[in-house]
Design an enzyme around this catalytic site. Structure first.
Site, PDB file in Angstrom:
ATOM      1  N   GLY A  51     -50.671  -1.896  -0.544  1.00  0.00           N
ATOM      2  CA  GLY A  51     -51.579  -2.878  -1.116  1.00  0.00           C
ATOM      3  C   GLY A  51     -50.780  -3.920  -1.910  1.00  0.00           C
ATOM      4  N   SER A 118     -44.520  -0.575   2.216  1.00  0.00           N
ATOM      5  CA  SER A 118     -45.032  -1.856   1.753  1.00  0.00           C
ATOM      6  C   SER A 118     -45.047  -1.852   0.220  1.00  0.00           C
ATOM      7  CB  SER A 118     -46.420  -2.104   2.360  1.00  0.00           C
ATOM      8  OG  SER A 118     -46.825  -3.429   2.194  1.00  0.00           O
ATOM      9  N   TRP A 119     -46.189  -2.088  -0.424  1.00  0.00           N
ATOM     10  CA  TRP A 119     -46.240  -1.964  -1.880  1.00  0.00           C
ATOM     11  C   TRP A 119     -45.809  -0.577  -2.323  1.00  0.00           C
ATOM     12  CZ3 TRP A 119     -46.073  -3.711  -6.552  1.00  0.00           C
ATOM     13  CH2 TRP A 119     -46.533  -2.921  -7.605  1.00  0.00           C
ATOM     14  N   ASP A 272     -42.290  -6.920  11.879  1.00  0.00           N
ATOM     15  CA  ASP A 272     -43.124  -6.841  10.691  1.00  0.00           C
ATOM     16  C   ASP A 272     -43.263  -8.254  10.129  1.00  0.00           C
ATOM     17  OD1 ASP A 272     -44.259  -6.452   8.173  1.00  0.00           O
ATOM     18  OD2 ASP A 272     -43.128  -4.617   7.775  1.00  0.00           O
ATOM     19  N   HIS A 300     -45.964  -4.045  11.006  1.00  0.00           N
ATOM     20  CA  HIS A 300     -45.963  -3.573   9.625  1.00  0.00           C
ATOM     21  C   HIS A 300     -46.610  -2.209   9.429  1.00  0.00           C
ATOM     22  CE1 HIS A 300     -45.904  -3.916   5.268  1.00  0.00           C
ATOM     23  NE2 HIS A 300     -47.219  -3.712   5.214  1.00  0.00           N
TER      24      HIS A 300
END
Length: 337
Positions: A51, A118-119, A272, A300
């Site tokens: 996120g 990711s986050w 990605d 991604h």
């Protein structure tokens, strides 16, 4: 340089249910959801969702051998099943790192393996650099370091690859507001009126979803958003983006030596678009001891076939390395110091 991998397993482990779950009050306002599955006596691993704002899902338990790992999954504050959903007060990277420490202590975990994409890769590094003594290692995917250039790429740069998706995203706003997408989306996302924040949340979330996979996927979860997923994702994400993810300029390069002695695998999709490979490559050059795996046919999402296989291969490689170490270690490496 990226290294080639000999697959140990090609797909996720079977579905599994938690053996324990609960809600942990981390301060006077926020309560986070947590669960454990797998082997209660196994090597602790914590799954850090993306996120920021995305929340966890049952499929996230399946990256790990349940006979070997004690699998900890939780929803970061404001996300998923944590309460209050989508709340931005006292919601910063430092708060999330503190929440992880409270959860670790609550569960009686001495040290754990950090698994995040990711986050989640940002949060894993933020926690590991703050608490290297509580960190066994890292498995990181789709690297995001929260820099202004990465945020600007998300808001504007992805247009060069997904112009249709970006146009839908930008044209949700009046033409007069498109010069500052972040501020004007944020203003709508925090508006109390559902007729204002719900359409903005759906537009933001559809944009991200459309750019997250190499091949198009269904976007149904974002169309109605009955569970508030799209609103939490977009609102929390915009909040963090407006504050440069609450990380100092130049992070994490000045502190990376604190964890370079720990095992790390970096998994990155070649295509990605949300988190382009240049960031992962930069991290791998600064951390030459890490294993750097480029998946040639993926974007991604952690659930694309090639990414799934590479991540499971990473958890299996770690399992085998721990098994080898046990031949010589006087104690299990995951026991509390």
């Amino acid at each position: 340089m990226p290294r080639s991998e000999t697959p140990l397993r090609s797909d996720l482990f079977p579905e599994i249910s938690p053996y324990a779950s609960g809600m942990l009050a981390v301060d006077g306002r926020h309560t986070i959801y947590w669960e454990q599955s797998g082997n209660p006596e196994g090597v602790p691993v914590v799954f850090l969702h993306g996120g920021p704002g995305a929340g966890s899902a049952p499929v996230h338990r399946r990256f790990f051998d349940p006979q070997f790992y004690r699998i900890v999954v939780f929803d970061q504050r404001g996300c998923g099943r944590s309460m209050p959903l989508g709340d931005l007060q006292d919601n910063t990277t430092a708060h999330l790192v503190s929440d992880m420490e409270k959860l670790r202590s609550h569960l009686g975990v001495g040290r754990w393996l950090l698994f995040g994409g990711s986050w989640g890769s940002t949060l894993a590094l933020a926690y590991g650099l703050r608490h290297p003594e509580r960190t066994m290692g890292f498995i990181l995917r789709g690297i995001f370091l929260g820099t202004r250039s990465e945020i600007d790429w998300f808001l504007h740069g992805m247009r060069s690859i997904f112009p249709e998706a970006w146009r839908d995203f930008a044209e949700h706003l009046p033409a007069s507001e498109r010069t500052d997408l972040l501020s004007n989306y944020y203003r709508r996302l925090i508006d109390r009126n559902p007729d204002v924040h719900r359409p903005a949340a759906r537009a933001w979330s559809r944009y991200e979803a459309a750019c997250s996979t190499l091949y198009p996927t269904a976007r149904a979860p974002f169309e109605s958003d009955h569970g508030g997923f799209a609103l939490a994702l977009s609102r929390v994400e915009a909040h963090y983006f407006r504050h440069n993810t609450f990380l100092a300029e130049g992070w994490p390069w000045d502190e990376l030596n604190r964890v370079r002695n720990l095992p790390c695998t970096i998994v990155q999709g070649r295509y990605d678009i949300v988190c382009p490979p240049v960031t992962a490559e930069t991290l791998s050059r600064a951390w030459p001891e890490a294993r750097f795996v480029i998946v040639p046919d993926a974007g991604h999402s952690a659930l694309e076939p090639g990414i799934r296989a590479a991540l499971v291969n990473a958890t299996e490689s770690y399992r085998l390395s721990v098994a080898d170490d046990q031949l010589f270690a006087p104690r299990f490496p995951w026991e509390a110091a």
